[in-house]
Scaffold this active site. Structure first.
Site, PDB file in Angstrom:
ATOM      1  N   TYR A 144      85.973  11.948  44.843  1.00  0.00           N
ATOM      2  CA  TYR A 144      86.598  10.894  45.654  1.00  0.00           C
ATOM      3  C   TYR A 144      85.504   9.935  46.142  1.00  0.00           C
ATOM      4  O   TYR A 144      85.563   8.730  45.920  1.00  0.00           O
ATOM      5  CB  TYR A 144      87.348  11.524  46.833  1.00  0.00           C
ATOM      6  N   LYS A 148      84.740   6.056  45.167  1.00  0.00           N
ATOM      7  CA  LYS A 148      84.892   5.034  46.219  1.00  0.00           C
ATOM      8  C   LYS A 148      83.632   4.158  46.253  1.00  0.00           C
ATOM      9  O   LYS A 148      83.701   2.972  46.521  1.00  0.00           O
ATOM     10  CB  LYS A 148      85.129   5.665  47.601  1.00  0.00           C
TER      11      LYS A 148
HETATM   12  N1  LIG Z   1      93.063   8.651  55.158  1.00  0.00           N
HETATM   13  C1  LIG Z   1      91.790   8.493  55.535  1.00  0.00           C
HETATM   14  O1  LIG Z   1      91.284   9.174  56.442  1.00  0.00           O
HETATM   15  C2  LIG Z   1      90.958   7.451  54.879  1.00  0.00           C
HETATM   16  C3  LIG Z   1      91.442   6.690  53.821  1.00  0.00           C
HETATM   17  N2  LIG Z   1      90.648   5.716  53.266  1.00  0.00           N
HETATM   18  C4  LIG Z   1      91.172   4.883  52.172  1.00  0.00           C
HETATM   19  O2  LIG Z   1      92.362   4.251  52.618  1.00  0.00           O
HETATM   20  C5  LIG Z   1      93.216   3.988  51.509  1.00  0.00           C
HETATM   21  C6  LIG Z   1      94.617   4.446  51.849  1.00  0.00           C
HETATM   22  O3  LIG Z   1      94.603   5.836  52.064  1.00  0.00           O
HETATM   23  P1  LIG Z   1      95.868   6.608  52.646  1.00  0.00           P
HETATM   24  O4  LIG Z   1      96.877   5.659  53.115  1.00  0.00           O
HETATM   25  O5  LIG Z   1      95.329   7.657  53.538  1.00  0.00           O
HETATM   26  O6  LIG Z   1      96.372   7.353  51.319  1.00  0.00           O
HETATM   27  P2  LIG Z   1      97.850   7.508  50.715  1.00  0.00           P
HETATM   28  O7  LIG Z   1      97.747   8.560  49.676  1.00  0.00           O
HETATM   29  O8  LIG Z   1      98.853   7.688  51.790  1.00  0.00           O
HETATM   30  O9  LIG Z   1      98.094   6.095  50.020  1.00  0.00           O
HETATM   31  C7  LIG Z   1      97.570   5.742  48.776  1.00  0.00           C
HETATM   32  C8  LIG Z   1      98.638   5.051  47.966  1.00  0.00           C
HETATM   33  O10 LIG Z   1      98.084   4.687  46.698  1.00  0.00           O
HETATM   34  C9  LIG Z   1      99.087   4.876  45.723  1.00  0.00           C
HETATM   35  N3  LIG Z   1      98.487   5.027  44.395  1.00  0.00           N
HETATM   36  C10 LIG Z   1      97.734   6.078  43.971  1.00  0.00           C
HETATM   37  N4  LIG Z   1      97.422   5.894  42.680  1.00  0.00           N
HETATM   38  C11 LIG Z   1      97.963   4.709  42.285  1.00  0.00           C
HETATM   39  C12 LIG Z   1      97.996   4.002  41.057  1.00  0.00           C
HETATM   40  N5  LIG Z   1      97.419   4.476  39.943  1.00  0.00           N
HETATM   41  N6  LIG Z   1      98.648   2.822  41.011  1.00  0.00           N
HETATM   42  C13 LIG Z   1      99.285   2.346  42.112  1.00  0.00           C
HETATM   43  N7  LIG Z   1      99.303   2.989  43.298  1.00  0.00           N
HETATM   44  C14 LIG Z   1      98.643   4.151  43.384  1.00  0.00           C
HETATM   45  C15 LIG Z   1      99.811   6.132  46.163  1.00  0.00           C
HETATM   46  O11 LIG Z   1     101.091   6.237  45.566  1.00  0.00           O
HETATM   47  C16 LIG Z   1      99.860   5.946  47.670  1.00  0.00           C
HETATM   48  O12 LIG Z   1     101.058   5.346  48.089  1.00  0.00           O
HETATM   49  C17 LIG Z   1      92.576   4.669  50.314  1.00  0.00           C
HETATM   50  O13 LIG Z   1      91.875   3.722  49.555  1.00  0.00           O
HETATM   51  C18 LIG Z   1      91.591   5.658  50.925  1.00  0.00           C
HETATM   52  O14 LIG Z   1      90.497   5.866  50.080  1.00  0.00           O
HETATM   53  C19 LIG Z   1      89.389   5.460  53.737  1.00  0.00           C
HETATM   54  C20 LIG Z   1      88.892   6.161  54.770  1.00  0.00           C
HETATM   55  C21 LIG Z   1      89.605   7.219  55.425  1.00  0.00           C
HETATM   56  C1  LIG Z   2      88.305  22.165  58.574  1.00  0.00           C
HETATM   57  C2  LIG Z   2      89.705  21.763  58.325  1.00  0.00           C
HETATM   58  C3  LIG Z   2      90.475  22.524  57.314  1.00  0.00           C
HETATM   59  C4  LIG Z   2      90.230  20.763  59.008  1.00  0.00           C
HETATM   60  C5  LIG Z   2      91.562  20.140  58.726  1.00  0.00           C
HETATM   61  C6  LIG Z   2      91.502  18.660  58.851  1.00  0.00           C
HETATM   62  C7  LIG Z   2      90.942  18.008  57.590  1.00  0.00           C
HETATM   63  C8  LIG Z   2      92.013  18.074  56.529  1.00  0.00           C
HETATM   64  C9  LIG Z   2      90.523  16.568  57.934  1.00  0.00           C
HETATM   65  C10 LIG Z   2      89.361  16.537  58.923  1.00  0.00           C
HETATM   66  C11 LIG Z   2      88.503  15.322  58.600  1.00  0.00           C
HETATM   67  C12 LIG Z   2      89.358  14.549  57.630  1.00  0.00           C
HETATM   68  C13 LIG Z   2      88.777  13.464  56.794  1.00  0.00           C
HETATM   69  C14 LIG Z   2      89.352  13.119  55.568  1.00  0.00           C
HETATM   70  C15 LIG Z   2      90.511  13.905  55.040  1.00  0.00           C
HETATM   71  C16 LIG Z   2      91.129  14.923  56.009  1.00  0.00           C
HETATM   72  C17 LIG Z   2      90.040  15.645  56.803  1.00  0.00           C
HETATM   73  C18 LIG Z   2      89.097  16.378  55.869  1.00  0.00           C
HETATM   74  C19 LIG Z   2      88.752  12.067  54.675  1.00  0.00           C
HETATM   75  C20 LIG Z   2      87.974  12.819  53.588  1.00  0.00           C
HETATM   76  C21 LIG Z   2      89.815  11.205  54.007  1.00  0.00           C
HETATM   77  C22 LIG Z   2      89.240  10.158  53.100  1.00  0.00           C
HETATM   78  C23 LIG Z   2      87.998   9.487  53.573  1.00  0.00           C
HETATM   79  O1  LIG Z   2      87.658   8.432  53.083  1.00  0.00           O
HETATM   80  C24 LIG Z   2      87.141  10.150  54.566  1.00  0.00           C
HETATM   81  C25 LIG Z   2      87.874  11.092  55.475  1.00  0.00           C
HETATM   82  C26 LIG Z   2      86.924  11.818  56.417  1.00  0.00           C
HETATM   83  C27 LIG Z   2      87.641  12.710  57.390  1.00  0.00           C
END
Ligand SMILES: NC(=O)C1=CN([C@@H]2O[C@H](COP(=O)(O)OP(=O)(O)OC[C@H]3O[C@@H](n4cnc5c(N)ncnc54)[C@H](O)[C@@H]3O)[C@@H](O)[C@H]2O)C=CC1
Ligand SMILES: CC(C)=CCC[C@@H](C)[C@H]1CC[C@H]2C3=C(CC[C@]12C)[C@@]1(C)CCC(=O)C[C@@H]1CC3
Length: 345
Positions: A144, A148
């Site tokens: 991942y 990214k």
């Molecule tokens: N959730 C987090 O803690 C973090 C997320 N991000 C970034 O934020 C963005 C959004 O993440 P979330 O909303 O958490 O994930 P999510 O999984 O809820 O949303 C991602 C969306 O992308 C769509 N998708 C996946 N593959 C695709 C494809 N081939 N064509 C079209 N659509 C596609 C999925 O269907 C989904 O709706 C991602 O780029 C992720 O890397 C960055 C930092 C932290």
């Molecule tokens: C130790 C344990 C099993 C904790 C449960 C929570 C975790 C699933 C989250 C804690 C920090 C989160 C996190 C992400 C995903 C969910 C956690 C690991 C990311 C890897 C999502 C995508 C990113 O770009 C960075 C995020 C950092 C924190």
């Protein structure tokens, strides 16, 4: 003579708009008077003012039809980090982003805002108040993160004022909030299986968790400030709650809020990391025969046992960013939004 219609600056596309962050972004854009095209491989809701285009990011023609008359594109599509599927990450995050850039240029899109991740600099070692000038991880901790990094490079390098195509990358960290499919559900699942009794390490490590509405706010500020004369073109910006918190305090607050016990017993970090690595290797070797997904992956253990918090001074200076929801309110609203995940529900 055919006249080229200039795309409306209030018409935008959200790639990945069916996802957690994407849908929150779509809702805020509608509030602010934008009309929105959502492009995603799945459709997860319907909303007035939103046109859905179901398709794969690697499909140029499908993308072009979603970007008709669009001047601004947000790219927040990605496979979930938990999928751990190298080919899928490479196809979607690298090839798909490349296809999207080409389609933007072909469709005359003027601005592209990428959702990157603060994790692009994370190698499993402490990052304290990390700034955007830290080098990309040389040894990314998973596929991942690896993809990214490549995705962010592609988008920032595509910024070209001569061609009238401007790009910027937002790097959020640990997004949480209502409808998050990842953090709270994984945490609750682990708690229900009795796996959240332990604190990995001494429990003092500070981490950023960012409420989803702050992440949305950062994206919209970036989009609206992205102009040929602005300093933000081709740059990346950390967007966090700007309130680093102890990882285990945050987890405990969410767990207790939902009626589960907070973790209490300490385990040495190196022991848990070593075990997680061993399990991950075992799962890889046995994949053709049996499929199992360990809860404590090396990435999760590294995130749970190290400091990783980031400075958002650059976003404050160039974007005028300031979080709009505090960590306390964000946690409260998140806990309230998951009645079905409460203990005993
Ligand atoms: N959730 C987090 O803690 C973090 C997320 N991000 C970034 O934020 C963005 C959004 O993440 P979330 O909303 O958490 O994930 P999510 O999984 O809820 O949303 C991602 C969306 O992308 C769509 N998708 C996946 N593959 C695709 C494809 N081939 N064509 C079209 N659509 C596609 C999925 O269907 C989904 O709706 C991602 O780029 C992720 O890397 C960055 C930092 C932290
Ligand atoms: C130790 C344990 C099993 C904790 C449960 C929570 C975790 C699933 C989250 C804690 C920090 C989160 C996190 C992400 C995903 C969910 C956690 C690991 C990311 C890897 C999502 C995508 C990113 O770009 C960075 C995020 C950092 C924190």
């Amino acid at each position: 003579m055919a006249t080229r219609v200039r795309p409306s600056s209030k018409r935008c596309a959200v790639i990945g708009g069916s996802g957690f962050l994407g849908r929150h972004l779509v809702e805020k854009l509608l509030d602010r008077g934008y009309s929105v095209s959502v492009f995603d491989i799945r459709q997860s809701y319907e909303l007035p003012g939103v046109t859905f285009h179901q398709g794969d990011l690697c499909d140029n023609q499908a993308l072009l039809s979603a970007m008709k008359d669009v001047s601004l594109v947000f790219h927040c599509a990605s496979p979930a980090p938990a999928s751990d599927d190298r080919k899928l990450f490479e196809r979607v995050n690298i090839q798909g982003t490349h296809t999207l850039i080409e389609a933007c240029l072909e469709a005359g899109v003027q601005k592209l805002v990428l959702t990157s991740s603060a994790s692009v600099v994370f190698e499993g070692k402490d990052v304290k108040n990390g700034r955007e000038d830290l080098p990309y991880a040389k040894k990314p901790i998973d596929y991942y993160t690896e993809t990214k990094i490549e995705q962010e490079k592609l988008v920032l390098e595509a910024c070209d004022k001569e061609k009238g195509f401007l790009t910027v990358a937002i790097r959020p960290h640990g997004i949480f909030g209502p409808r998050d499919p990842q953090l709270v559900p994984i945490l609750v699942d682990a708690a229900r299986r009795g796996k959240m009794k332990f604190i990995i390490g001494d429990g003092t490590n500070l981490v950023d968790f960012t409420f989803v509405e702050n992440v949305v706010h950062g994206h919209i500020l970036a989009a609206e400030r992205l102009r040929p004369d602005s300093p933000i073109c081709g740059k990346s910006y950390h967007i966090t709650n700007d309130e680093p918190v102890r990882f285990w305090d945050f987890m405990s607050e969410v767990l207790v809020g939902l009626g589960y016990a907070a973790p209490r017993y300490h385990l040495p970090y190196t022991l848990v990391y070593g075990l997680a690595l061993l399990l991950w290797l075992l799962a890889l070797i046995l994949r053709p025969l049996v499929s199992f997904k360990p809860t404590f992956t090396p990435m999760r253990v590294a995130l749970a046992g190290t400091h990783h918090y980031y400075s958002c001074d650059r976003a404050k200076r160039d974007l005028g960013y300031k979080p709009v929801v505090s960590l306390k309110d964000g946690i409260e609203r998140t806990v309230q939004s998951y009645p079905h995940l409460r203990q005993g529900a």
